[in-house]
Design an enzyme around this catalytic site. Structure first.
Site, mmCIF file in Angstrom:
data_model
loop_
_atom_site.group_PDB
_atom_site.id
_atom_site.type_symbol
_atom_site.label_atom_id
_atom_site.label_comp_id
_atom_site.label_asym_id
_atom_site.label_seq_id
_atom_site.Cartn_x
_atom_site.Cartn_y
_atom_site.Cartn_z
ATOM 1 N N THR A 47 -6.523 2.162 8.808
ATOM 2 C CA THR A 47 -5.643 3.217 9.345
ATOM 3 C C THR A 47 -6.457 4.298 10.052
ATOM 4 O O THR A 47 -6.040 4.810 11.094
ATOM 5 C CB THR A 47 -4.780 3.831 8.217
ATOM 6 O OG1 THR A 47 -4.004 2.789 7.640
ATOM 7 C CG2 THR A 47 -3.858 4.907 8.741
ATOM 8 N N ILE B 19 -1.308 -1.732 7.504
ATOM 9 C CA ILE B 19 -2.389 -1.463 8.465
ATOM 10 C C ILE B 19 -3.657 -1.266 7.655
ATOM 11 O O ILE B 19 -3.798 -0.274 6.941
ATOM 12 C CB ILE B 19 -2.147 -0.198 9.314
ATOM 13 C CG1 ILE B 19 -0.827 -0.280 10.085
ATOM 14 C CG2 ILE B 19 -3.312 0.005 10.287
ATOM 15 C CD1 ILE B 19 -0.579 0.919 11.015
ATOM 16 N N ASP B 20 -4.567 -2.202 7.743
ATOM 17 C CA ASP B 20 -5.875 -1.983 7.118
ATOM 18 C C ASP B 20 -6.810 -1.485 8.201
ATOM 19 O O ASP B 20 -7.024 -2.166 9.215
ATOM 20 C CB ASP B 20 -6.430 -3.263 6.491
ATOM 21 C CG ASP B 20 -7.771 -2.954 5.841
ATOM 22 O OD1 ASP B 20 -7.841 -1.963 5.097
ATOM 23 O OD2 ASP B 20 -8.755 -3.663 6.126
ATOM 24 N N GLU C 67 0.805 -1.222 0.000
ATOM 25 C CA GLU C 67 0.000 0.000 0.000
ATOM 26 C C GLU C 67 0.839 1.275 0.000
ATOM 27 O O GLU C 67 0.600 2.169 -0.812
ATOM 28 C CB GLU C 67 -0.952 0.017 1.209
ATOM 29 C CG GLU C 67 -1.802 1.279 1.224
ATOM 30 C CD GLU C 67 -2.875 1.298 2.276
ATOM 31 O OE1 GLU C 67 -2.736 0.620 3.312
ATOM 32 O OE2 GLU C 67 -3.876 2.015 2.050
ATOM 33 N N ASP D 146 -0.928 -5.118 2.857
ATOM 34 C CA ASP D 146 -1.482 -3.920 3.505
ATOM 35 C C ASP D 146 -0.970 -3.913 4.946
ATOM 36 O O ASP D 146 -1.388 -4.741 5.754
ATOM 37 C CB ASP D 146 -3.017 -3.943 3.471
ATOM 38 C CG ASP D 146 -3.614 -2.603 3.878
ATOM 39 O OD1 ASP D 146 -2.885 -1.784 4.477
ATOM 40 O OD2 ASP D 146 -4.808 -2.376 3.619
ATOM 41 N N ASP E 82 -6.294 -4.743 -0.168
ATOM 42 C CA ASP E 82 -7.439 -5.004 0.711
ATOM 43 C C ASP E 82 -8.094 -6.333 0.352
ATOM 44 O O ASP E 82 -8.826 -6.913 1.166
ATOM 45 C CB ASP E 82 -8.515 -3.917 0.559
ATOM 46 C CG ASP E 82 -8.026 -2.543 0.980
ATOM 47 O OD1 ASP E 82 -7.395 -2.444 2.042
ATOM 48 O OD2 ASP E 82 -8.267 -1.580 0.223
HETATM 49 C C1 IPD Z 1 -8.970 1.102 3.824
HETATM 50 C C2 IPD Z 1 -9.964 0.576 4.814
HETATM 51 C C3 IPD Z 1 -11.296 1.249 4.587
HETATM 52 C C4 IPD Z 1 -11.800 1.022 3.181
HETATM 53 C C5 IPD Z 1 -10.747 1.446 2.168
HETATM 54 C C6 IPD Z 1 -9.430 0.754 2.444
HETATM 55 P P1 IPD Z 1 -6.441 1.325 4.716
HETATM 56 O O1 IPD Z 1 -7.705 0.543 4.009
HETATM 57 O O2 IPD Z 1 -10.117 -0.818 4.692
HETATM 58 O O3 IPD Z 1 -12.258 0.726 5.470
HETATM 59 O O4 IPD Z 1 -12.945 1.809 2.971
HETATM 60 O O5 IPD Z 1 -11.199 1.109 0.892
HETATM 61 O O6 IPD Z 1 -8.477 1.152 1.475
HETATM 62 O O7 IPD Z 1 -6.208 2.585 3.899
HETATM 63 O O8 IPD Z 1 -6.808 1.614 6.098
HETATM 64 O O9 IPD Z 1 -5.339 0.326 4.560
#
Ligand code: IPD
Length: 277
Positions: free
Chosen positions: A95, A92-93, A70, A90, A220
């Protein structure tokens, strides 16, 4: 019988647990927050730290492998899936959750070979739940086998989604009207938990019946897709066609009937493609 990618899988698990420990500790500390594509698209020093740790350890062990991650992508690295063994990470999913200390935060590590997803590891950092799926070998959470729900009726469904980073009026209107359509179809509820990977793990566990989103990314989706498929679920494009990892959109469900009903109800929100940026 671990299969040919056993060593890779074992290292992915180790690194997800190590990264999870760092994230858990950092959750309660002061953070430096920056924005990326929008005011709601956040990144912290911990995202970078954890991504660097995971990628450097993987690179040491598997120098010929390729990587899609990411924060590297945010810095301009291309997202292309070649036939070479490729890690899709990813750090931290969730964030935004992490920034707010909302305890729904994960590390996600997917692995593909010949453009086919081989395994996925997702670690729920605060609840210490390790979700894994390996092609042909089932999906598990802390050793317990996962199974999706068998629900086919949208009027009995609990549906999960995420908002996505774009917040301009036209996008928000489409987002809300998609949610409205599902509520008109009498879905029991629509939930937004702030982490697409963990929402997809809830789906794999049978704790929800469907998931859809526009505006998520390959990092994701990669790990979660294997986990859902191995739990017996369906992952498809929002058009109802075949799933495309780089398309920035997805519908997933426990049954093909449910996924199709959701896909039919949705209006498209255009986020472009990951391999086009
Ligand atoms: C995001 C989260 C968020 C979703 C976004 C993702 P991140 O990931 O999962 O809930 O709506 O599409 O990109 O940026 O926290 O790794």
């Amino acid at each position: 019988a671990g299969g040919p990618w056993e060593e890779c899988f074992e290292l992915a698990v180790q690194l997800a647990l190590r990264a999870g420990q760092i994230i858990r500790k950092a959750l309660s500390e002061e953070k430096h927050v920056s924005t990326k594509t929008s005011a709601a698209d956040l990144v912290t020093e911990t995202d970078h730290l954890v991504e660097d740790l995971i990628i450097s350890e993987l690179q040491k062990k598997f120098p010929s492998h390729r990587f899609i991650a990411e924060e590297a992508a945010a810095a301009g690295a291309k997202c292309v899936l070649t036939p070479s063994p490729t890690w899709i990470v990813d750090p931290i999913d969730g964030t935004c959750n992490f920034v707010h200390r909302f305890p729904t935060v994960a590390v996600s590590i997917g692995f593909a070979v010949n453009q086919e997803l081989e395994f996925g590891v997702i670690y729920h950092c605060t609840e210490e739940r390790l979700y894994t799926g390996r092609r042909g070998q089932g999906a598990f959470c802390n050793g317990q086998q996962l199974r999706v729900s068998g629900e086919t009726d949208l009027s009995k469904a609990l549906v999960l989604t995420e908002i996505g980073p774009k917040r301009d009026p036209a996008t928000l209107k489409l987002f809300l009207s998609n949610m409205e359509r599902l509520l008109h179809a009498k879905a029991h509820g629509v939930r937004v938990i702030g982490s697409s990977t963990l929402a997809l793990c809830h789906l794999a566990s049978g704790a929800a019946d469907a998931y859809y989103q526009f505006g998520l990314h390959c990092w994701d989706l990669a790990a979660a897709t294997v986990i859902i498929r191995e739990a017996g679920g369906i992952v498809m494009d929002t058009s109802g066609g075949p799933f495309d990892l780089m398309s920035c959109r997805v519908v997933a469900a426990g049954t093909r009937e449910m996924a199709t009903l959701i896909a039919q109800a949705l209006q498209t929100i255009n986020y472009g493609r990951d391999d086009d940026k």
